[in-house]
Scaffold this motif. Structure first.
Motif, short mmCIF file in Angstrom:
data_model
loop_
_atom_site.label_atom_id
_atom_site.label_comp_id
_atom_site.label_asym_id
_atom_site.label_seq_id
_atom_site.Cartn_x
_atom_site.Cartn_y
_atom_site.Cartn_z
N ALA A 51 9.87 49.77 80.27
CA ALA A 51 10.03 50.30 78.92
C ALA A 51 9.16 51.54 78.78
CB ALA A 51 9.61 49.26 77.89
N VAL A 52 9.78 52.63 78.39
CA VAL A 52 9.07 53.88 78.15
C VAL A 52 8.89 54.00 76.64
CG1 VAL A 52 9.09 56.38 78.48
CG2 VAL A 52 10.16 54.88 80.19
N ILE A 53 7.65 54.00 76.21
CA ILE A 53 7.36 53.88 74.78
C ILE A 53 6.61 55.12 74.30
CG2 ILE A 53 6.15 52.51 73.03
CD1 ILE A 53 6.44 50.12 75.02
N ASP A 54 7.06 55.67 73.23
CA ASP A 54 6.34 56.77 72.58
C ASP A 54 5.12 56.17 71.87
OD1 ASP A 54 5.41 58.59 70.58
OD2 ASP A 54 7.29 59.70 70.77
N SER A 55 3.96 56.60 72.29
CA SER A 55 2.75 55.96 71.75
C SER A 55 2.52 56.31 70.28
CB SER A 55 1.53 56.36 72.58
OG SER A 55 1.30 57.74 72.49
N GLU A 56 3.09 57.41 69.83
CA GLU A 56 2.92 57.79 68.43
C GLU A 56 3.83 56.96 67.52
OE1 GLU A 56 -0.20 60.10 68.23
OE2 GLU A 56 1.12 60.02 66.48
N THR A 57 5.12 56.99 67.86
CA THR A 57 6.10 56.29 67.01
C THR A 57 6.17 54.80 67.33
OG1 THR A 57 7.91 56.68 68.55
CG2 THR A 57 7.48 58.38 66.90
N ARG A 58 5.65 54.45 68.55
CA ARG A 58 5.71 53.06 69.03
C ARG A 58 7.15 52.57 69.10
NH1 ARG A 58 0.53 51.77 65.29
NH2 ARG A 58 -0.97 52.80 66.63
N GLU A 59 7.98 53.47 69.57
CA GLU A 59 9.38 53.13 69.79
C GLU A 59 9.72 53.29 71.26
OE1 GLU A 59 11.66 55.57 67.23
OE2 GLU A 59 11.25 54.37 65.44
N ILE A 60 10.63 52.43 71.71
CA ILE A 60 11.09 52.54 73.10
C ILE A 60 12.05 53.72 73.19
CG2 ILE A 60 12.36 51.39 74.96
CD1 ILE A 60 11.52 48.71 73.70
N THR A 61 11.72 54.63 74.08
CA THR A 61 12.60 55.80 74.25
C THR A 61 13.54 55.63 75.43
OG1 THR A 61 10.94 56.92 75.60
CG2 THR A 61 10.90 57.35 73.23
N LYS A 62 13.18 54.78 76.36
CA LYS A 62 14.02 54.55 77.53
C LYS A 62 13.74 53.17 78.08
CE LYS A 62 14.81 58.93 80.00
NZ LYS A 62 14.39 59.75 81.16
N MET A 63 14.75 52.59 78.66
CA MET A 63 14.52 51.41 79.50
C MET A 63 14.98 51.80 80.90
SD MET A 63 13.14 48.78 77.91
CE MET A 63 13.65 47.12 78.35
N LEU A 64 14.04 52.06 81.76
CA LEU A 64 14.36 52.46 83.13
C LEU A 64 14.62 51.21 83.96
CD1 LEU A 64 11.60 55.19 83.69
CD2 LEU A 64 14.06 55.57 83.55
N GLU A 65 15.86 51.03 84.36
CA GLU A 65 16.21 49.84 85.12
C GLU A 65 15.85 50.07 86.59
OE1 GLU A 65 20.24 48.83 84.19
OE2 GLU A 65 19.85 48.87 82.03
N VAL A 66 14.84 49.34 87.03
CA VAL A 66 14.26 49.64 88.34
C VAL A 66 14.55 48.57 89.39
CG1 VAL A 66 12.42 51.09 87.44
CG2 VAL A 66 12.08 48.61 87.59
N GLY A 67 15.07 47.43 88.99
CA GLY A 67 15.34 46.38 89.98
C GLY A 67 14.85 45.03 89.49
N HIS A 68 14.95 44.05 90.37
CA HIS A 68 14.68 42.68 89.98
C HIS A 68 13.17 42.40 89.92
CE1 HIS A 68 15.33 38.50 89.36
NE2 HIS A 68 14.93 38.13 90.55
N ASN A 69 12.72 42.03 88.76
CA ASN A 69 11.36 41.54 88.53
C ASN A 69 10.27 42.57 88.83
OD1 ASN A 69 9.29 39.81 87.84
ND2 ASN A 69 9.35 38.66 89.75
N PRO A 70 10.21 43.65 88.08
CA PRO A 70 9.08 44.57 88.22
C PRO A 70 7.81 43.95 87.63
CG PRO A 70 10.49 45.26 86.40
CD PRO A 70 11.17 44.09 87.05
N THR A 71 6.69 44.21 88.29
CA THR A 71 5.43 43.57 87.86
C THR A 71 4.34 44.62 87.65
OG1 THR A 71 4.99 43.09 90.19
CG2 THR A 71 5.98 41.34 88.86
N GLY A 72 3.41 44.72 88.59
CA GLY A 72 2.23 45.55 88.39
C GLY A 72 2.52 47.03 88.42
N LEU A 73 1.71 47.79 87.64
CA LEU A 73 1.85 49.23 87.54
C LEU A 73 0.54 49.92 87.90
CD1 LEU A 73 3.64 49.48 84.04
CD2 LEU A 73 4.71 49.31 86.30
N GLY A 74 0.67 51.12 88.42
CA GLY A 74 -0.51 51.94 88.67
C GLY A 74 -0.14 53.39 88.49
N THR A 75 -1.09 54.20 88.04
CA THR A 75 -0.78 55.61 87.75
C THR A 75 -1.62 56.55 88.60
OG1 THR A 75 -2.39 55.61 85.94
CG2 THR A 75 -0.10 55.17 85.37
N ARG A 76 -0.99 57.70 88.90
CA ARG A 76 -1.71 58.78 89.57
C ARG A 76 -1.63 60.03 88.70
NH1 ARG A 76 0.70 62.10 94.52
NH2 ARG A 76 1.34 63.46 92.83
#
Lengths: 625, 450
Positions: free
Chosen positions: B425-450
């Protein structure tokens, strides 16, 4: 035969300190470089080296605080027993298998009768069959005897096919990665314990695998292959739309499945133990044997007075006493509800009565079991000339804030070995208590140094007598490691100068050596090395010193977390030791072994008792004399 | 430039294959690929609003719903999946018959070689702000460009020799972005990838779970997953350079939640089975314990505020959310507890430290907490078993992975394998609305950023 080797121990490059003043336990420098004569182990008639040990579960009468005799005093303790009762030898009574550790299967043979069961320990590693993370006996090839399935790395199914008979099992070389009907290896998360039965009474086996999501995979055999093994085909990944959410409606767990016709209506009901479920869930089968219907809400079992443990309960129903009704047995593996609380009370037996299930015991196999990480030490605590037992634990099952040192008084008379449990020592407030005793002030009684998990080693002076000790903490004399936790102290006169020197094991697996530069009345322990002889046994070193080869000096034995207790022979002298690694002691020590040497049967040689991971005590009798 | 191109080609195809292709075939996108897509594939893309098929740039920028092409990953690219994997129940299926095998193979081959433009340029080779996503159900790691919010690369762990049940679970990224680490809870390994997405190290580790990188030295700390009846009661202390590990006893069972204070001195570990936190001075090797009152909370994961003054963690079973004052990192002090309900999962702080975001796994929503006021200031509905959380460097976008194992999120398409598709779920932090649901595959879990 003698040779010359240079002494290695006793060198530190700098003084190590901790910022607090320890007038008694101080650090210093010592240089003891030199060359010493070394000797091969003595091979004369006393004692014989290497010693030969036999593991014994019985042989000493042990009485608990309630006055009950422990039936299997030296079974080593259980923390997460996974039991199964089956008649493995075809003698019409139920034998007991139990898994405590990954890969190992304990076996207790029923040497009683079908109506009066009596278990006798036979093995901690049944036929050396490596069962992985779980096991089930089931007649998979339906030839009338029990085959054994378990886990193979990681999360696949291993089959030990029984090529023997119902009375004489013989397990073939394991078949790994048992496939489904399409040839795809059957996969089940290793923390989820599956079950196999013929649920729908069609003569074909059904395989059920609980999922982390709380749903159930159902495979059904569609016949057998050329070797007679069932060909399991996936029927559904949401069997009966079951979705267990645990008592707090949550996921991300582990589970154990089983079936039993609890309402005696001719069909199999489902029982579910779960990491996030403190009790046992029952899903009633309201269909028939041929057409099961388990589309019913799970209820906490038994209704009205549900079981409550630390969770993750592994259930089996069996008619152990041959009265025609099935009793409930379950192991508590420990889930989300403080598993420390079930480190002793974890093998339940409940008997159905007209009023419901009656609790018979929470420790079906009674034995010495103080919880987890048991730590024994022997000493004459009442001045009667025999060796009493202190055995401590990691954490008290009933006290979240402390470990406990339990006391078993040696009350043997005329060679009849007997221990009676009395009140624990009044020492608390720390975890992983690791006591050792010596007369450190030369007043004729035993003082105590108690290692802890993270507070160093605490000195308790005996201000009582040899017959009636009274231990008082002298905080100023605490010994803090330079680094690490799990202090495990022991005293030995390593230089034969008449006073007690100090060694302390630790979590890293290394050894700390403190030389007593004082005297028997006023010891002064100077840190000589925090990495003695570069010895590193892996993790959780526990040093012990005995003259195991009978050459008149102290050899070093080191317990550890991994399998096998290390032996370092002293090839130097009593005054100038030189330790040489000599492999492991030939006995099946547990994980986190804490070996303690004592001539318990007064036959002139040293027997071994070992604490360990399970929280109990293992007994290895020295058979040389 | 961190050269994603060469690494991915090496990982997915092998150098020999790539070289052979380059020598024998130079695809002209405009003349060979674009016409096929415009004529044959366009009808399949009818639901992809916002997608421009006028140019390579338009195609690679994706639609309002995310990417259409993932360079080097034809099987994962929507364009190919629509032509090959749609369920008969989906109304778009009839369109696929217009695509010839030759057309399909041509486009597949083009994607397989990076989906270059006419100049041989590979899209997103210069991407800077990356989100790494563990696709636990498919043994993959997806890479999302946080500036455009499309999946730009995929790491196929099976192609690297790991099993289909490798189960990548969590990600930790080097402070300078030069490498990242992935725990495989199925294969019992910790992997190290460089910024070219090349596997440069790995080590066996018994039941790895959460990961955290020390900001001040070369250590990586590793917690334990649920994947065993009785996992070790220790955390791993990994030398990131050598990928070798020691272990530290933390005393309690199921050490799961993991964080480190900004000075790098203290590691915090929480238990799934006891209300305890271990505060580990990893230099001294001596942990201290702190208890939390109440019923078993089951501490899932910590987050530490950017200023290093506050640490938060949610209780899976009680739905409570805890605020610790860690201004003295050696002695965290629990100074506030609020009820957020429904299994709060991995939290993340906004870059300014003002807000903490997390998914409520059993509530199919995300919650926003005002850190200074210690109160809920917003929720985002429409998620499905939210798991990991991350936030873009500018703080404008929040990302939350959705396991969606129970299919509460139905996805754009009906696929033949009928497996519920997980999404970010891609969420606009200001409006707190979902702008996109990126379908990435079965059972996505942990995230990390660079």
């Amino acid at each position: 035969m003698k040779s010359q080797k240079c002494l290695k121990w006793g060198i530190i490059p700098q003084v190590l300190g901790h910022g607090n003043s320890h007038f008694w336990w101080s650090f210093g420098l010592l240089f003891l470089i030199g060359c010493v004569s070394t000797r091969e182990p003595q091979t004369s008639d006393f004692p014989i080296f290497p010693p030969s040990y036999s593991q014994e579960i019985y042989g000493i009468t042990v009485i608990d605080t309630s006055g009950h005799t422990l039936q299997h005093p030296f079974h080593g303790g259980f923390n997460l027993p996974r039991p199964q009762l089956i008649d493995i030898d075809g003698d019409q009574d139920l034998d007991l298998f139990l898994q405590e550790l990954t890969g190992h299967l304990k076996f207790f043979e029923n040497t009683g009768t079908p109506t009066e069961p009596s278990f006798t320990w036979r093995s901690d590693r049944y036929r050396n069959l490596d069962i992985g993370e779980w096991y089930r006996f089931v007649d998979l090839d339906q030839d009338g005897d029990y085959d054994l399935i378990g886990e193979t790395i990681f999360s696949y199914l291993r089959l030990f096919r029984n090529d023997g008979s119902p009375t004489s099992p013989s397990f073939a070389t394991p078949l790994d990665s048992l496939p489904d009907a399409q040839g795809v290896p059957l996969f089940m998360d290793r923390q989820n314990i599956p079950t196999i039965i013929d649920l729908d009474c069609d003569g074909l086996l059904d395989l059920f695998i609980g999922r982390v999501s709380g749903t159930v995979l159902h495979y059904e055999s569609i016949g057998v292959d050329e070797s007679g093994l069932p060909k399991f085909e996936l029927v559904t990944d949401r069997f009966e739309d079951i979705e267990i959410l645990g008592m707090f409606a949550t996921l991300h767990g582990a589970n154990a499945l089983s079936f039993h016709d609890i309402d005696q209506d001719g069909d199999q009901d489902m029982f579910w133990g779960d990491f996030f479920e403190a009790g046992i869930l029952l899903i009633s089968n309201t269909g028939t044997c041929e057409i099961p219907n388990l589309r019913n809400e799970p209820i906490a079992f038994p209704a009205g007075n549900p079981i409550k443990t630390s969770g993750y309960n592994s259930v089996q129903f069996s008619d152990l006493n041959g009265d025609g009704t099935h009793e409930l047995f379950f192991g508590v593996l420990g889930g989300a509800f403080n598993p420390s609380s079930s480190s002793v009370d974890n093998f339940y037996h409940m008997d159905p009565t007209d009023e419901g299930l009656e609790l018979k015991t929470k420790t079906l196999l009674s034995g010495i079991d103080v919880g987890a990480d048991s730590y024994p030490v022997f000493a004459d605590l009442d001045g009667d000339g025999d060796q009493d037992l202190l055995i401590s634990n990691k954490i008290s099952p009933s006290d979240y804030a402390s470990a406990t040192i339990y006391y078993y008084e040696n009350t043997s008379v005329d060679g009849e070995l007997k221990w009676e449990q009395t009140d624990p020592l009044d020492i608390e407030g720390n975890y992983n208590l690791a006591p050792t005793l010596a007369d450190l002030d030369d007043d004729g009684d035993l003082d105590m140094l108690v290692g802890t998990w993270n507070k160093g080693s605490l000195y308790y002076q005996n201000v009582g007598t040899a017959e009636s000790p009274n231990f008082q903490l002298i905080e100023a004399n605490t010994v803090i490691l330079t680094r690490g936790s799990n202090s495990t102290p022991t005293f030995v006169d390593i230089d034969d100068d008449g006073d007690q020197d100090l060694f302390i094991g630790e979590s890293s697996g290394e050894l700390n050596f403190y030389l007593n530069n004082g005297n028997p009345k006023e010891p002064k322990f100077d840190l000589i090395s925090d990495n003695f002889e570069d010895i590193d046994v892996g993790r959780r070193s526990v040093p012990r010193f005995v003259d195991i080869d009978g050459d008149g000096d102290q050899d070093l034995i080191v317990g550890r977390e991994a399998d096998g207790v290390m032996l370092y022979l002293n090839n130097g002298t009593a005054q100038l030791p030189f330790f040489v690694e000599h492999g492991t002691i030939d006995a099946p020590f547990p994980l986190l072994a804490v070996p303690e040497f004592v001539d318990i049967d007064s036959d002139g040689d040293l027997d071994i008792f070992s604490g360990g991971h399970g929280g109990g005590l293992l007994f290895f009798r020295n058979l040389k004399f | 430039m961190r050269n994603l191109l060469s690494a991915i080609v090496t990982v997915l195809l092998g150098v020999t294959h790539v070289q052979a292709f380059a020598q024998t075939h130079q695809v002209a996108f405009s003349s060979e690929i674009l016409p096929i897509i415009q004529e044959k594939f366009a009808p399949l893309l009818a639901r992809e609003t916002g997608l421009s098929l006028d140019s390579w740039d338009g195609l690679m920028s994706g639609s309002d719903y995310g990417e259409v092409v993932i360079p080097y990953d034809p099987k994962g690219s929507l364009l190919i999946r629509l032509a090959t994997e749609l369920s008969d129940a989906d109304s778009l299926t009839s369109v696929t018959s217009d695509i010839s095998d030759t057309d399909l193979m041509t486009v597949q081959s083009w994607i397989e070689h990076g989906a270059p433009n006419d100049d041989g340029h590979i899209a997103f080779a210069e991407a800077e702000h990356l989100l790494y996503v563990c696709i636990q159900g498919e043994a993959k790691v997806a890479v999302i460009d946080m500036d455009t919010n499309v999946v730009i690369r995929t790491i196929d762990l099976q192609a690297l020799g790991f099993t289909a049940d490798a189960r990548p679970h969590h990600v930790a990224v080097e402070p300078d972005g030069s490498a990242f680490y992935v725990s495989l809870i199925g294969d019992d390994r910790v992997l190290k990838f460089d910024d070219n997405l090349e596997l440069i190290g790995q080590m066996p580790f018994e039941r790895p779970g959460m990961l955290v990188v020390s900001p001040t030295d070369s250590l990586l700390f590793v917690g334990r997953s649920m994947k065993a009846v009785n996992p070790p009661q220790r955390i791993g202390v990994v030398d990131r350079t050598m990928m070798s590990s020691d272990e530290l006893d933390v005393f309690f069972p199921r050490p799961h939640a993991l964080a480190i204070d900004p000075s790098g001195s203290y590691v915090y570990v929480g238990s799934l089975a006891e209300n305890r936190i271990a505060i580990v001075d990893h230099e001294a090797g001596v942990p201290e314990l702190q208890s939390i009152e109440g019923n078993t909370h089951t501490l899932v994961q910590f987050a530490v505020s950017p200023d290093g003054q506050t640490m938060v963690v949610g209780g899976q079973l009680t739905g409570q959310f805890f605020f610790f004052d860690i201004s003295n990192p050696a002695t965290p002090t629990l100074d506030e507890t609020i009820q957020v309900g429904m299994a709060p999962w991995h939290p993340v702080f906004s870059p300014d430290g003002e807000f903490a975001w997390f998914g409520n796994k059993m509530g199919n929503r995300a919650t926003v907490v005002d850190v200074s006021d210690r109160r809920i200031v917003g929720t985002v509905e429409g998620l499905s078993e939210p798991h990991g959380a991350a936030i873009s460097p500018d703080g404008k976008t929040v990302y939350i992975s959705n396991n969606n194992l129970n299919g509460a999120y139905s996805g754009q398409y009906q696929w033949r394998d009928n497996t519920p598709v997980g999404a970010i779920a891609v969420i606009d932090s200001e409006t707190r609305e979902i702008t996109k649901m990126l379908e990435v595959g079965h059972n996505p879990t942990g995230l990390g950023t660079r």
